[in-house]
Design a protein around this motif. Sequence first.
Motif, PDB file in Angstrom:
ATOM      1  N   LEU A 257     -20.912  -2.635 -19.074  1.00 28.40           N
ATOM      2  CA  LEU A 257     -20.232  -1.366 -19.342  1.00 28.40           C
ATOM      3  C   LEU A 257     -21.069  -0.260 -18.724  1.00 28.40           C
ATOM      4  CD1 LEU A 257     -17.876  -0.010 -20.876  1.00 28.40           C
ATOM      5  CD2 LEU A 257     -19.415   0.188 -22.811  1.00 28.40           C
ATOM      6  N   ARG A 258     -20.419   0.574 -17.873  1.00 30.60           N
ATOM      7  CA  ARG A 258     -21.174   1.597 -17.155  1.00 30.60           C
ATOM      8  C   ARG A 258     -20.280   2.797 -16.892  1.00 30.60           C
ATOM      9  NH1 ARG A 258     -22.253   2.280 -11.409  1.00 30.60           N
ATOM     10  NH2 ARG A 258     -20.819   0.584 -11.023  1.00 30.60           N
ATOM     11  N   VAL A 259     -20.822   3.988 -17.070  1.00 27.72           N
ATOM     12  CA  VAL A 259     -20.103   5.213 -16.724  1.00 27.72           C
ATOM     13  C   VAL A 259     -20.353   5.472 -15.255  1.00 27.72           C
ATOM     14  CG1 VAL A 259     -19.888   7.679 -17.160  1.00 27.72           C
ATOM     15  CG2 VAL A 259     -20.360   6.131 -19.053  1.00 27.72           C
ATOM     16  N   VAL A 260     -19.283   5.457 -14.467  1.00 30.50           N
ATOM     17  CA  VAL A 260     -19.397   5.653 -13.025  1.00 30.50           C
ATOM     18  C   VAL A 260     -19.467   7.138 -12.697  1.00 30.50           C
ATOM     19  CG1 VAL A 260     -18.282   5.238 -10.805  1.00 30.50           C
ATOM     20  CG2 VAL A 260     -18.201   3.496 -12.579  1.00 30.50           C
ATOM     21  N   ALA A 261     -18.595   7.930 -13.318  1.00 33.23           N
ATOM     22  CA  ALA A 261     -18.558   9.371 -13.074  1.00 33.23           C
ATOM     23  C   ALA A 261     -17.921  10.051 -14.271  1.00 33.23           C
ATOM     24  CB  ALA A 261     -17.772   9.672 -11.802  1.00 33.23           C
ATOM     25  N   ASN A 262     -18.251  11.309 -14.472  1.00 32.81           N
ATOM     26  CA  ASN A 262     -17.564  12.098 -15.485  1.00 32.81           C
ATOM     27  C   ASN A 262     -17.542  13.550 -15.060  1.00 32.81           C
ATOM     28  OD1 ASN A 262     -20.049  13.235 -16.239  1.00 32.81           O
ATOM     29  ND2 ASN A 262     -20.340  11.778 -17.876  1.00 32.81           N
ATOM     30  N   ILE A 263     -16.587  14.286 -15.595  1.00 31.85           N
ATOM     31  CA  ILE A 263     -16.420  15.685 -15.245  1.00 31.85           C
ATOM     32  C   ILE A 263     -15.914  16.435 -16.476  1.00 31.85           C
ATOM     33  CG2 ILE A 263     -14.077  15.317 -14.383  1.00 31.85           C
ATOM     34  CD1 ILE A 263     -14.638  17.516 -12.305  1.00 31.85           C
ATOM     35  N   PRO A 264     -16.473  17.616 -16.764  1.00 31.36           N
ATOM     36  CA  PRO A 264     -15.961  18.395 -17.897  1.00 31.36           C
ATOM     37  C   PRO A 264     -14.633  19.055 -17.530  1.00 31.36           C
ATOM     38  CG  PRO A 264     -17.841  19.503 -16.889  1.00 31.36           C
ATOM     39  CD  PRO A 264     -17.680  18.193 -16.186  1.00 31.36           C
ATOM     40  N   LEU A 265     -13.706  19.022 -18.466  1.00 27.96           N
ATOM     41  CA  LEU A 265     -12.392  19.636 -18.255  1.00 27.96           C
ATOM     42  C   LEU A 265     -12.219  20.899 -19.087  1.00 27.96           C
ATOM     43  CD1 LEU A 265     -10.217  16.403 -18.328  1.00 27.96           C
ATOM     44  CD2 LEU A 265     -11.054  17.635 -16.322  1.00 27.96           C
ATOM     45  N   GLY A 266     -13.006  21.055 -20.084  1.00 27.88           N
ATOM     46  CA  GLY A 266     -12.932  22.208 -20.968  1.00 27.88           C
ATOM     47  C   GLY A 266     -14.187  22.260 -21.810  1.00 27.88           C
ATOM     48  N   ALA A 267     -14.122  23.054 -22.868  1.00 28.36           N
ATOM     49  CA  ALA A 267     -15.292  23.197 -23.725  1.00 28.36           C
ATOM     50  C   ALA A 267     -15.645  21.892 -24.433  1.00 28.36           C
ATOM     51  CB  ALA A 267     -15.045  24.291 -24.758  1.00 28.36           C
ATOM     52  N   ARG A 268     -14.633  21.134 -24.863  1.00 27.92           N
ATOM     53  CA  ARG A 268     -14.890  19.892 -25.605  1.00 27.92           C
ATOM     54  C   ARG A 268     -14.217  18.683 -24.972  1.00 27.92           C
ATOM     55  NH1 ARG A 268     -13.868  21.111 -31.811  1.00 27.92           N
ATOM     56  NH2 ARG A 268     -15.951  20.343 -32.210  1.00 27.92           N
ATOM     57  N   GLU A 269     -13.576  18.857 -23.847  1.00 22.37           N
ATOM     58  CA  GLU A 269     -12.862  17.754 -23.211  1.00 22.37           C
ATOM     59  C   GLU A 269     -13.534  17.396 -21.892  1.00 22.37           C
ATOM     60  OE1 GLU A 269     -11.214  20.738 -23.831  1.00 22.37           O
ATOM     61  OE2 GLU A 269     -10.493  20.160 -25.808  1.00 22.37           O
ATOM     62  N   ARG A 270     -13.440  16.114 -21.562  1.00 22.27           N
ATOM     63  CA  ARG A 270     -13.921  15.662 -20.268  1.00 22.27           C
ATOM     64  C   ARG A 270     -13.203  14.386 -19.878  1.00 22.27           C
ATOM     65  NH1 ARG A 270     -19.335  12.446 -20.927  1.00 22.27           N
ATOM     66  NH2 ARG A 270     -19.115  11.810 -23.093  1.00 22.27           N
ATOM     67  N   ALA A 271     -13.254  14.088 -18.606  1.00 24.44           N
ATOM     68  CA  ALA A 271     -12.683  12.849 -18.072  1.00 24.44           C
ATOM     69  C   ALA A 271     -13.838  12.025 -17.523  1.00 24.44           C
ATOM     70  CB  ALA A 271     -11.667  13.142 -16.984  1.00 24.44           C
ATOM     71  N   ALA A 272     -13.736  10.721 -17.682  1.00 24.53           N
ATOM     72  CA  ALA A 272     -14.800   9.837 -17.207  1.00 24.53           C
ATOM     73  C   ALA A 272     -14.186   8.576 -16.636  1.00 24.53           C
ATOM     74  CB  ALA A 272     -15.755   9.492 -18.355  1.00 24.53           C
ATOM     75  N   VAL A 273     -14.860   8.039 -15.632  1.00 23.76           N
ATOM     76  CA  VAL A 273     -14.494   6.740 -15.076  1.00 23.76           C
ATOM     77  C   VAL A 273     -15.527   5.746 -15.596  1.00 23.76           C
ATOM     78  CG1 VAL A 273     -14.216   5.376 -12.984  1.00 23.76           C
ATOM     79  CG2 VAL A 273     -13.453   7.757 -13.033  1.00 23.76           C
ATOM     80  N   VAL A 274     -15.031   4.731 -16.295  1.00 27.10           N
ATOM     81  CA  VAL A 274     -15.890   3.727 -16.912  1.00 27.10           C
ATOM     82  C   VAL A 274     -15.588   2.385 -16.263  1.00 27.10           C
ATOM     83  CG1 VAL A 274     -16.500   2.586 -19.074  1.00 27.10           C
ATOM     84  CG2 VAL A 274     -15.895   5.003 -19.082  1.00 27.10           C
ATOM     85  N   GLN A 275     -16.648   1.675 -15.898  1.00 28.07           N
ATOM     86  CA  GLN A 275     -16.471   0.342 -15.337  1.00 28.07           C
ATOM     87  C   GLN A 275     -16.739  -0.670 -16.424  1.00 28.07           C
ATOM     88  OE1 GLN A 275     -18.301  -0.363 -11.622  1.00 28.07           O
ATOM     89  NE2 GLN A 275     -18.014  -2.574 -11.703  1.00 28.07           N
ATOM     90  N   VAL A 276     -15.732  -1.506 -16.688  1.00 29.78           N
ATOM     91  CA  VAL A 276     -15.826  -2.562 -17.683  1.00 29.78           C
ATOM     92  C   VAL A 276     -15.631  -3.867 -16.941  1.00 29.78           C
ATOM     93  CG1 VAL A 276     -14.897  -3.484 -19.822  1.00 29.78           C
ATOM     94  CG2 VAL A 276     -14.835  -1.026 -19.411  1.00 29.78           C
ATOM     95  N   GLY A 277     -16.713  -4.619 -16.822  1.00 27.24           N
ATOM     96  CA  GLY A 277     -16.620  -5.852 -16.054  1.00 27.24           C
ATOM     97  C   GLY A 277     -16.305  -5.520 -14.604  1.00 27.24           C
ATOM     98  N   GLY A 278     -15.147  -5.989 -14.116  1.00 29.66           N
ATOM     99  CA  GLY A 278     -14.743  -5.724 -12.738  1.00 29.66           C
ATOM    100  C   GLY A 278     -13.696  -4.626 -12.620  1.00 29.66           C
ATOM    101  N   GLU A 279     -13.283  -4.005 -13.711  1.00 31.58           N
ATOM    102  CA  GLU A 279     -12.239  -2.976 -13.673  1.00 31.58           C
ATOM    103  C   GLU A 279     -12.831  -1.599 -13.951  1.00 31.58           C
ATOM    104  OE1 GLU A 279      -9.463  -4.124 -16.638  1.00 31.58           O
ATOM    105  OE2 GLU A 279      -8.460  -5.584 -15.351  1.00 31.58           O
ATOM    106  N   GLN A 280     -12.172  -0.597 -13.370  1.00 29.61           N
ATOM    107  CA  GLN A 280     -12.564   0.776 -13.639  1.00 29.61           C
ATOM    108  C   GLN A 280     -11.415   1.496 -14.321  1.00 29.61           C
ATOM    109  OE1 GLN A 280     -14.024   2.712 -10.115  1.00 29.61           O
ATOM    110  NE2 GLN A 280     -16.014   1.705 -10.250  1.00 29.61           N
ATOM    111  N   LEU A 281     -11.734   2.207 -15.399  1.00 29.48           N
ATOM    112  CA  LEU A 281     -10.727   2.930 -16.179  1.00 29.48           C
ATOM    113  C   LEU A 281     -11.032   4.417 -16.138  1.00 29.48           C
ATOM    114  CD1 LEU A 281     -10.978   0.704 -19.358  1.00 29.48           C
ATOM    115  CD2 LEU A 281      -9.212   0.546 -17.622  1.00 29.48           C
ATOM    116  N   LEU A 282      -9.973   5.229 -16.030  1.00 22.15           N
ATOM    117  CA  LEU A 282     -10.115   6.669 -16.186  1.00 22.15           C
ATOM    118  C   LEU A 282      -9.771   6.984 -17.635  1.00 22.15           C
ATOM    119  CD1 LEU A 282     -10.488   9.524 -15.020  1.00 22.15           C
ATOM    120  CD2 LEU A 282      -8.036   9.522 -14.520  1.00 22.15           C
ATOM    121  N   ILE A 283     -10.712   7.561 -18.356  1.00 18.35           N
ATOM    122  CA  ILE A 283     -10.480   7.857 -19.767  1.00 18.35           C
ATOM    123  C   ILE A 283     -10.627   9.355 -20.000  1.00 18.35           C
ATOM    124  CG2 ILE A 283     -11.212   5.594 -20.599  1.00 18.35           C
ATOM    125  CD1 ILE A 283     -13.881   6.820 -21.348  1.00 18.35           C
ATOM    126  N   GLY A 284      -9.904   9.839 -20.998  1.00 21.35           N
ATOM    127  CA  GLY A 284     -10.016  11.222 -21.426  1.00 21.35           C
ATOM    128  C   GLY A 284     -10.745  11.275 -22.750  1.00 21.35           C
TER     129      GLY A 284
END
Length: 146
Positions: free
Chosen positions: A74-101
């Motif tokens: 499990l690894r965080v590939v990238a993340n970016i803040p979208l607001g004061a308390r919100e952000r988006a992150a790309v997480v790699q789980v095994g061989g897949e990458q997910l965009l999460i809010g």
Amino acid sequence: MDAGTAALPVASPPQLHAEVATPAKPVAIGAHAPQAPGLGGAVIALLLVVGLILGLAWVLKRMPGSSFRQAEGLRVVANIPLGARERAAVVQVGGEQLLIGIGAGGVRTLHLLPEHLPEATPARLPSLKQLPDFKQLLAQRLRKDS
């Protein structure tokens, strides 16, 4: 006098005695000040502090959820803040990458990425040879201010 009351003895006034003061022995200045611990006390204090630090590190290592290393697979590939308390992150789980809010309401999967994001190059500090000369920068700044 009344039969119901008994006569109380009257105390005589205290006698004042004149005492001759004897001169005290001279005392060195600072003789009653507390003494600082010696070298042995400093070494013991240092060992206690180091032992306390190591003990707290051991306790933190044993507590669940206090790991400083990332979980396997499990690894965080990238993340970016979208607001004061919100952000988006790309997480790699095994061989897949997910965009999460990530927000105050929780974490939601936004998208499953069909392709992996390219690996970001780690940030590097500039070398001292690439930095401009301080003397030249100061001279330019002084000319602009004049």
